[in-house]
Design a protein around this motif. Sequence first.
Motif, PDB file in Angstrom:
ATOM      1  N   ILE A  20       0.768  -1.180  -0.167  1.00 12.38           N
ATOM      2  CA  ILE A  20       0.088   0.073  -0.003  1.00 12.38           C
ATOM      3  C   ILE A  20       0.821   1.160   0.055  1.00 12.38           C
ATOM      4  O   ILE A  20       0.585   2.238  -0.818  1.00 12.38           O
ATOM      5  CB  ILE A  20      -0.903   0.032   1.244  1.00 12.38           C
ATOM      6  CG1 ILE A  20      -2.110  -1.243   0.929  1.00 12.38           C
ATOM      7  CG2 ILE A  20      -1.725   1.356   1.378  1.00 12.38           C
ATOM      8  CD1 ILE A  20      -2.951  -1.403   2.207  1.00 12.38           C
ATOM      9  N   TYR A  23       2.447   1.582  -3.467  1.00 12.10           N
ATOM     10  CA  TYR A  23       1.445   2.107  -4.549  1.00 12.10           C
ATOM     11  C   TYR A  23       1.319   3.641  -4.100  1.00 12.10           C
ATOM     12  O   TYR A  23       1.054   4.417  -5.069  1.00 12.10           O
ATOM     13  CB  TYR A  23       0.127   1.429  -4.062  1.00 12.10           C
ATOM     14  CG  TYR A  23      -1.023   1.626  -5.312  1.00 12.10           C
ATOM     15  CD1 TYR A  23      -0.821   1.280  -6.413  1.00 12.10           C
ATOM     16  CD2 TYR A  23      -2.070   2.472  -4.997  1.00 12.10           C
ATOM     17  CE1 TYR A  23      -1.868   1.684  -7.469  1.00 12.10           C
ATOM     18  CE2 TYR A  23      -3.076   2.557  -5.501  1.00 12.10           C
ATOM     19  CZ  TYR A  23      -3.007   2.382  -7.140  1.00 12.10           C
ATOM     20  OH  TYR A  23      -3.860   2.774  -7.930  1.00 12.10           O
ATOM     21  N   ALA A  41       3.155   4.027   5.964  1.00 15.53           N
ATOM     22  CA  ALA A  41       2.722   2.579   5.461  1.00 15.53           C
ATOM     23  C   ALA A  41       3.951   1.820   5.345  1.00 15.53           C
ATOM     24  O   ALA A  41       3.532   0.626   5.900  1.00 15.53           O
ATOM     25  CB  ALA A  41       1.645   2.641   4.335  1.00 15.53           C
TER      26      ALA A  41
END
Length: 104
Positions: A20, A23, A41
Amino acid sequence: MLVDYLIAGLLLTGGGFALIGSYGLARLSDFYKRLHGPTKATTLGVGCILIASSLLSLRGSALSLHELLITLFLLISAPVSAHLLVKAALHLDPRAKPPLPPEQ
């Protein structure tokens, strides 16, 4: 057996957070938004993976402090480096500073 499930859960959680965060780094629009991916994250993801590695070494012979020290260093250095990057970016372009919220 319970430790194996804990290690597997930490690895899956860490991999998910790292994915995540990566991304977010690739897809968010500007510098300030992109900074959240690796500092939030991905830091949590790598921390979970390192804690799982430490638990795996504990199961083998003895507690490995290397992974715990790397995790501690990562959790301390990532927010500090992100703060310094934002301060440098604001110093280079003061117009990029977000507006203050309206007073009520």
